[in-house]
Design a protein around this motif. Structure first.
Motif: not given
Lengths: 307, 398
Positions: B46-75
Motif C-alpha cells: 500500500l505505501p508504495f502504491i500510494t507513493d507511486a500514484l498520489l505522491g509522498r504526502s499521501w503516504v503520510r495521510i495514510v499513516d494518519f489514517a492508521m493512527l485514527y483506526i487505532m484510536l477509533a478501535l480503542g473508542l
C-alpha cells in the motif's frame, strides 16, 4: 477583606447567570431524564442574536431604550424556536431509543450549532456596545457596576417567575406530573409532547437572557462561549441536585462563588504555582467531587441513578 | 461469514473486501487463507502504491489514517462494546503523546537542568507501555466516581476532562516548564525498531524505504494487534458481559455481572489504547502541542465509530478510513468548487468538515443507528430493522 467582598460580588453575579442556564438543564432533565448537551450553544446563539441585532439597530439610529428590548425579544423568540427545533429534530424521534442515541444526537446538535455560528458570525470576538454610562458604586472597598446589579436583579426576578409558573399554574402542574410519571400524566389527559416542547422553549428563553447577561457582563461574545458555559451550568445543576429547580439556583450561585473565590485565592494557596488561568478547572473539580460524595446533589432527594 | 463478506464487497467495494478478508484470517479454510495472504500483500504494498500514484504526502495521510483506526478501535471498546459515551477520548491520546514527548526528548532539561542535563531519552518500547498505563490510570481516576452513576454523567465528565487537560497542557509552562505551553514540545526522539531509526530512509534488500513507509508498517503492526485484541475481547466472557451491560444494565447485574468493575475495565482499556496511540503519534510527528487535542478531534473519533457501526470492528475501520480521508478530499473539492461558483471561499473546509460530522452524528442516530456496516447484535439491539422489538425492550426497563 475588600478583595474577599469583591470576589463574593463577582461570584454572585456570575453565579446568577449559571443558575439561569442550569435551570434549562435541570428542567429538561427533570421531565425527560435527558441531558441537553446543546443547551450551552443555545445560550451562545442568544448572545449572538442580541449582539448582532443590537449593533444593527444602533447603526440605524434607533435609540438604545428601544433597541435593547427589541433585540432581547428577538433573541428570545429565536432561541425558543431553536429549542423547539432541537427537541423536535434530535430528541423526540429518539425518546424510546437506547439512551446512547439521544446523547450522540445532542453532541451532534451542539457541534452543528457551534459551526453554523462560526460561519455566520465568524471567529472573532464581538464586543457589546455601550448603551448607557455604566457607573460603578463602591461600598466597603468593593465595587459593583450598574450592569452587574441589573444582571443579578433580573436573574432573581426570572427565577421567581419560573417558580410561580411551575408551582402555581396549570402548565407547571402538567410539567411536574410528567416528571413524576409520563405515562400516568398522559392517561390523565396531559398533552405530553406539547408540555415537553414548552419546557424546551422556556429553558431556551432563559438561555437567551443568560446569553445577553454573559455578553453584557464581559462585554464580549464568541461562537465558542457556549461550550464551557454549558459545562459549568451543568455542573451547577448537578451540584444542586439535577432535576430540582431550587437546586439549580442554589448550585449556580454556589458554583459562581467557588469559582471566583478559587480563582482569587489559588495563587496564594499554591504558593504561586497555579494562577487564575486555572479558573475553569474549579467547576470540573466540583463536578467530580459532587459525583463522588453526593451524586444526588445538595437538594436532590432522588438517587441520581434512575433506570 | 464468507457469504456476508461477499455481500459486503459488492456494497462497499475493494476496501471493505480487503478489511473483511483481514478479519477472517483465523478461519482456516483454504479460500480464506488465500484471501488473507492477498490482503496482507496488498497492505504491505500500500505505501508504495500510494507513493507511486498520489505522491509522498499521501503516504503520510495514510499513516494518519492508521493512527485514527487505532484510536477509533480503542473508542469502540468503550462506546461500541460497553455502550459508554466517552466525549473526551482524545484526552487520553494527549496523555500518551505527552508521556513520550516528556520522556523521549531534550525538553525536561529546561525544567530540571540539574537532574536531566540532556533531557530524558527513554527507549520507545519502555515508554509505550508506560504511556498506556498512565492513560489507563487517568481513565480509572475519571471512571471510578462516574461509572456507578448513569451513563450521561460519564459523557459530561469526559467532555470536561478533554477540555481540562488542554488547560493544563497550555498552562503548565510556568513556574516550572513541564509542557512548554501552547508552543508544544518538539525534537521528540524517533521510534526505533531493533536499533533502526524509523525517521530516516532505510535500504533493506536493495529496496528504499522512506520514513513514512517505515512508520506505516509500524502502525500496521499495531493496528493488527488492536484488531486482534478487540476481536478476542468481543468473543470473550468479558466482551459478552460488556454487551449485556450495554443492552440492559439492570438485567446484566441481576445475572451476576459486576457491572461497575466491568464498565471501569472497558473505560480503562479504551484509555490505554488511546494512550498507546498517543505515544505512537508523538514519535511519528516528532512534535506535540495542545492544539492537536481539541474537542473536535474527540468528536471526529466518535463520529468514526458511530458512522462505521458501533461494536463492529470492520465498520469502525471503514468509518475511520472514510473520515480520515475526508478532510483531504474536502480540501481538494470545497475550495475550488466555491471559487468556481461564487468567486470566493465562503466556507472553509475545516468548519464544513465539523458541520458534516455534527450532521452525520444526528442523521446516523435518527436513520441508521447501527452504522453503515452494522454488527448483527448491535443492529438487532438498536432496532433498525425490527421496530416491534424496540418499544417492548424500552418499556421493560421502566
Amino acid at each position: 477583606m475588600e478583595i474577599l467582598l469583591q470576589q463574593i460580588i463577582n461570584g454572585l453575579v456570575q453565579g446568577s447567570i449559571y443558575a439561569l442556564v442550569a435551570l434549562g438543564y435541570t428542567m429538561v432533565y427533570g421531565i425527560l431524564g435527558l441531558i441537553n448537551f446543546a443547551h450551552g450553544e443555545v445560550v451562545m446563539v442568544g448572545a449572538m442574536l442580541v449582539l448582532s441585532s443590537l449593533t444593527a439597530m444602533l447603526g440605524w439610529g434607533v435609540p438604545p431604550v428601544l433597541a435593547l428590548p427589541i433585540s432581547v425579544m428577538l433573541a428570545i423568540t429565536g432561541c425558543m424556536a431553536l429549542g423547539y427545533g432541537i427537541e423536535r429534530i434530535a430528541y423526540r424521534p429518539l425518546r424510546h431509543a437506547p439512551r446512547l442515541a439521544p446523547l450522540i444526537t445532542a453532541i451532534g446538535v451542539s457541534i452543528v450549532l457551534q459551526n453554523l455560528a462560526m460561519m455566520i458570525w465568524g471567529r472573532d470576538y464581538h464586543s457589546f456596545p455601550q448603551l448607557f454610562a455604566n457607573t460603578t458604586h463602591s461600598f466597603g472597598g468593593a465595587v459593583i457596576n450598574d450592569i452587574q446589579i441589573i444582571i443579578f436583579v433580573m436573574a432573581v426576578a426570572i427565577m421567581a417567575g419560573l417558580m410561580v409558573v411551575v408551582h402555581h399554574t396549570r402548565l407547571g402542574r402538567a410539567m411536574r406530573a410528567i416528571a413524576e410519571n409520563q405515562h400516568a400524566a398522559q392517561l390523565m389527559g396531559v398533552d405530553v409532547n406539547r408540555v415537553i416542547s414548552i419546557t424546551f422553549m422556556l429553558g431556551s428563553a432563559m438561555a437567551a437572557v443568560a446569553g445577553l447577561m454573559v455578553s453584557a457582563n464581559y462585554g464580549l461574545a464568541h461562537y465558542y462561549m457556549g461550550f464551557l458555559l454549558g459545562l459549568k451550568a451543568f455542573t451547577a445543576a448537578v451540584l444542586g441536585g439535577i432535576g430540582n429547580l431550587r437546586g439549580a439556583m442554589l448550585g449556580g450561585l454556589l458554583l459562581g462563588l467557588i469559582e471566583s473565590l478559587g480563582a482569587g485565592y489559588i495563587g496564594d494557596l499554591s504558593g504561586g504555582f497555579f494562577g487564575s488561568n486555572y479558573q475553569d478547572v474549579f467547576a470540573f473539580l466540583v463536578l467530580i467531587a459532587v459525583l463522588v460524595f453526593r451524586p444526588s446533589g445538595l437538594l436532590g432527594e432522588r438517587l441520581a441513578e434512575r433506570a | 461469514m464468507s457469504r456476508r463478506s461477499l455481500c459486503g464487497s459488492l456494497r462497499f467495494g475493494l476496501l471493505a473486501t480487503l478489511l473483511r478478508g483481514f478479519f477472517v484470517m483465523q478461519f482456516s479454510d483454504k479460500r480464506n487463507r488465500l484471501k488473507f495472504w492477498l490482503v496482507l500483500a496488498a497492505l504491505l504494498l500500500l505505501p508504495f502504491i500510494t507513493d507511486a500514484l498520489l505522491g509522498r504526502s499521501w503516504v503520510r495521510i495514510v499513516d494518519f489514517a492508521m493512527l485514527y483506526i487505532m484510536l477509533a478501535l480503542g473508542l469502540n471498546i468503550v462506546v461500541g462494546y460497553a455502550g459508554l459515551l466517552d466525549l473526551g477520548y482524545i484526552a487520553f491520546f494527549a496523555v500518551g503523546a505527552y508521556c513520550y514527548a516528556l520522556t523521549g526528548s531534550p525538553h525536561l532539561a529546561l525544567a530540571f537542568p540539574m537532574m536531566f542535563p540532556a533531557g530524558v531519552h527513554l527507549p520507545f518500547w519502555i515508554v509505550l507501555p508506560m504511556a498506556a498505563l498512565v492513560a489507563g490510570g487517568f481513565g480509572v481516576l475519571l471512571g471510578a466516581p462516574t461509572l456507578r452513576l448513569r451513563g450521561d454523567y460519564l459523557a459530561i465528565v469526559t467532555l470536561g476532562f478533554g477540555e481540562i487537560i488542554r488547560i493544563f497542557l497550555n498552562n503548565l509552562d510556568a513556574p516550572v516548564n513541564l509542557t512548554n505551553g501552547p508552543q508544544g514540545i518538539s525534537r521528540i526522539d524517533p521510534v526505533s525498531v531493533a536499533g533502526v531509526s524509523l525517521n530516516s530512509t532505510q535500504h533493506i534488500f536493495g529496496i528504499v524505504f522512506p520514513a513514512v513507509h517505515l512508520y506505516f508498517y509500524l502502525f500496521l503492526a499495531f493496528t493488527a494487534l488492536v484488531v486482534f485484541v478487540s476481536r478476542r475481547l468481543e468473543r470473550s466472557r468479558i466482551g459478552r458481559a460488556w454487551m449485556a451491560i450495554r443492552e440492559d444494565e439492570v438485567a446484566a447485574s441481576a445475572m451476576g455481572i459486576d457491572t461497575r468493575n466491568l464498565k471501569l475495565l472497558a473505560f480503562a482499556m479504551g484509555a490505554m489504547s488511546g494512550g498507546a496511540s498517543g505515544a505512537l503519534f508523538a514519535g511519528f510527528q516528532g512534535f506535540v502541542s495542545p492544539e492537536s487535542f481539541s474537542l473536535m478531534e474527540s468528536v471526529m473519533v466518535l463520529c468514526m465509530v458511530v458512522l462505521g457501526g458501533m461494536g463492529n470492528i470492520a465498520g469502525v475501520i471503514f468509518g475511520a478510513i472514510l473520515l480520515a480521508l475526508l478532510p483531504e478530499v474536502l480540501r481538494h473539492i470545497v475550495v475550488p468548487a466555491q471559487q468556481a461558483l461564487f468567486g470566493r471561499t465562503l466556507v472553509d473546509p475545516e468548519s464544513l468538515r465539523m458541520l458534516l460530522f455534527g450532521t452525520a452524528l444526528i442523521v446516523m442516530m435518527l436513520y441508521r443507528p447501527a452504522g453503515l456496516l452494522p454488527s448483527r447484535v448491535r443492529r438487532r439491539e438498536l432496532g433498525a430493522d425490527e421496530p416491534a422489538a424496540e418499544t417492548s425492550v424500552y418499556d421493560a426497563t421502566h
